[in-house]
Scaffold this active site. Structure first.
Site, PDB file in Angstrom:
ATOM      1  CB  SER A 108       9.530   4.730  -2.452  1.00 20.16           C
ATOM      2  OG  SER A 108       8.607   4.519  -3.484  1.00 20.16           O
ATOM      3  CG  HIS A 132      -0.246  -0.040   2.529  1.00 19.63           C
ATOM      4  ND1 HIS A 132       0.165   1.101   3.171  1.00 19.63           N
ATOM      5  CD2 HIS A 132       0.143  -1.066   3.325  1.00 19.63           C
ATOM      6  CE1 HIS A 132       0.759   0.773   4.308  1.00 19.63           C
ATOM      7  NE2 HIS A 132       0.762  -0.539   4.429  1.00 19.63           N
ATOM      8  CD  GLU A 158       4.503   3.666  -7.049  1.00 22.27           C
ATOM      9  OE1 GLU A 158       3.627   4.329  -7.606  1.00 22.27           O
ATOM     10  OE2 GLU A 158       4.627   3.608  -5.824  1.00 22.27           O
TER      11      GLU A 158
END
Lengths: 275, 284
Positions: A44, A38, A163
């Protein structure tokens, strides 16, 4: 030798909450590993720790069996390339060519060789035509391709995607996915992809799931992604195929395959013809 | 009261060598009280289109009707503020625009700007915070100390606090995790169903279009090439493939099953529709 091995890694931004809380995992050589979780789960932060952009609290990071320390940061950064989420935040050069050259200059590559290297990697990401353009004029997908070319020119053994496609449109997304798949398959590059794209996870060799700073799942997508309830409890979502299989199960149709679309369709067609 | 485009053209940098026609002859009337998706490839004019809705851009030619306002090249409506209070526009990655010391102050900025008294602005802000699924403990935090997904919610709360009749969102879920993105779409649906807001969403996510939207506007090269009910739009997969969008998973399954001999006659939209249709054929 494992490209990435992390042991009992901890990190905190504020010295109170551990954003990364006792994390251990291994990425195998030549694998396509996905890291999901989530927003705010710490994914990251892990990427930034792996390339030494953040300094760990405690624990150990090994890249090709070499421990990441201040002293060997340079050696390790040559082994790892990273592409971040926002294509606009990673350009330095005035032209695409300058931008790819920047990394090479940093690594003291012989200027005589540089042109060839740049041309080669621009061609590999299909951006040869754009070498003399300003990066700001490119589309999001093209920008990410240039970023990847810049990273590849350094010949890393490991590519981390943080991402890298989440800000791109479907066309840009599939451009980048195709490129990364080729690098993985043709050159055997180890890929660690931080992603929200469930379809990408389905196709990966190995999946790691983070939840509130911890790795809570570590294994094959075919073992992990098929548990709809658990995926939801981890604030993620199950693949459409799994949700469909469960909806069919509630109607008394139990399938052997619940993840792979093609196999599910084949199984359903067989059931239909047998009736 | 309508939201409509009549013969609208828009040129960036007109009369220069860089002149670029971003909108071409747009005739379009959005259905009020519905959720409409605006889709199309990058550079097709989606963001340019929605920026006309609160007069951030003025049409080069033609007329834009927004509620009781008429916007033309020569006629920039007076009191833009009251237009912007009724048409809330949320840009892409709005979290980059958070700037106040606390989240509460950031959300209150909109209402205060529209001359709402401080005490009332605070109530509106706290309500908006709750609407986007963040609890009261967030109010006094700094917007810099929360995650990207939470920042996005705060930014959207900032627009909700001004209580616009029309909510225009440019890729509101890009970069959010699956549940964050689902919660966001459910919020928009609730604002539509319970509060009667007209919602326009620019998106690349076909799963959102099929699951949450009533209508779809398709743009390509600065033109509107399609405007249909979502259920009708997805009846023909070639329409979707033509603009290089991904088919929703449901349609991928449906098409593959049709190729494998299944015979579905009824239209389907949700996962349960497909499961029901499959089950009927297998048990028939």
């Amino acid at each position: 030798m494992n490209p990435i091995k992390v042991n009992h890694l901890k990190f905190s931004y504020d010295l109170e909450t551990d954003v990364v809380n006792d994390v251990s995992f291994t990425v195998e050589k030549g694998s396509y590993t996905t890291l999901i979780g989530h927003n705010g789960s710490g994914k990251s932060t892990i990427a930034k720790l792996l390339i030494g952009l953040l300094e760990k609290g405690s624990g150990e990071i090994l890249i090709d069996d070499l421990e990441l320390t201040e002293a060997n940061l340079d050696v390790i950064r040559r082994k790892i390339g990273i592409v971040f989420q926002n294509p606009d935040n990673q350009f330095i050069g005035a032209t695409v060519r300058d931008d790819i050259a920047f990394g090479l200059e940093n690594h003291q590559v012989d200027p005589a060789l540089m042109d060839d290297i740049i041309n080669n990697y621009a061609a590999r990401v299909d951006m040869s035509k754009y070498l003399d353009q300003e990066p700001t004029r490119l589309s999001g997908g093209q920008k990410q391709r240039v970023a990847i070319a810049g990273v590849l020119a350094m010949k890393p053994e490991i590519l981390i995607l943080d991402e890298a496609t989440s800000m791109l449109d479907p066309e840009g997304k599939s451009e980048i996915n195709a490129l990364v798949n080729a690098l993985h398959k043709e050159y055997g590059m180890t890929i660690l992809s931080i992603t929200h794209d469930i379809e990408e996870v389905k196709k990966s060799d190995h999946v790691l799931i983070m939840f509130e700073g911890k790795i809570v799942k570590d294994g094959l997508p075919s073992e992990i992604m098929i548990d709809e309830k658990e995926m939801i409890s981890l604030k993620l979502d199950a693949p459409f195929s799994v949700k469909l299989a469960n909806a069919l199960k509630r109607r008394g149709i139990v399938l052997k395959e619940t993840l792979d679309t093609e196999r599910m369709v084949a199984e359903l067609c067989l059931l239909r013809s047998k009736k | 009261m309508p939201i409509a485009f009549e013969k609208v053209n828009f040129k960036y940098a007109p009369n220069t060598p860089f002149a670029y026609e971003a909108l071409k002859n747009i005739d379009l009337a959005f259905e009020m009280g519905k959720v409409t998706a605006i889709i199309g490839p990058t550079g097709s004019g989606k963001s340019t289109l929605v920026q006309h809705l609160n007069a951030l851009l003025l049409p080069s030619e033609g007329t834009v009707l927004v509620l009781d306002r008429t916007i033309t090249n020569k006629h920039k409506p007076k009191e833009l503020k009251s237009l912007r209070q009724r048409v809330g526009l949320v840009f892409q990655f709005p979290e980059y625009q958070l700037f106040e010391e606390t989240i509460l102050k950031d959300i209150m900025f909109g209402p205060l700007n529209f001359k709402v008294p401080e005490a009332q602005a605070k109530v509106l802000a706290m309500n908006a915070l709750k609407l986007v699924g963040l609890d009261e403990s967030f109010a006094e935090k700094s917007p810099l100390d929360i995650s990207g997904g939470q920042k996005r919610r705060v930014a959207i709360a900032g627009i909700l606090a001004i209580d616009p009749d029309v909510l225009v969102l440019d890729e509101p879920t890009a970069g959010l995790d699956p549940q964050g993105s689902k919660a966001m779409m459910e919020l928009f649906l609730r604002l539509n169903k319970e509060n009667g807001k007209t919602i326009l969403i620019v998106t690349h996510d076909m799963e959102h279009v099929i699951n949450y939207c009533d209508n779809v506007v398709v743009m390509k090269d600065g033109e509107v090439i399609n405007h249909q009910r979502v259920t009708d739009y997805f009846e023909r997969k070639t329409q979707v493939e033509d603009i290089q969008m991904n088919l929703p998973q449901l349609l991928l399954f449906k098409e593959a099953l049709l190729d494998g001999g299944f015979e579905f006659k009824q239209p389907m939209r949700y996962l349960e529709d497909l499961a029901e249709a499959i089950s009927k054929e297998i048990k028939r």
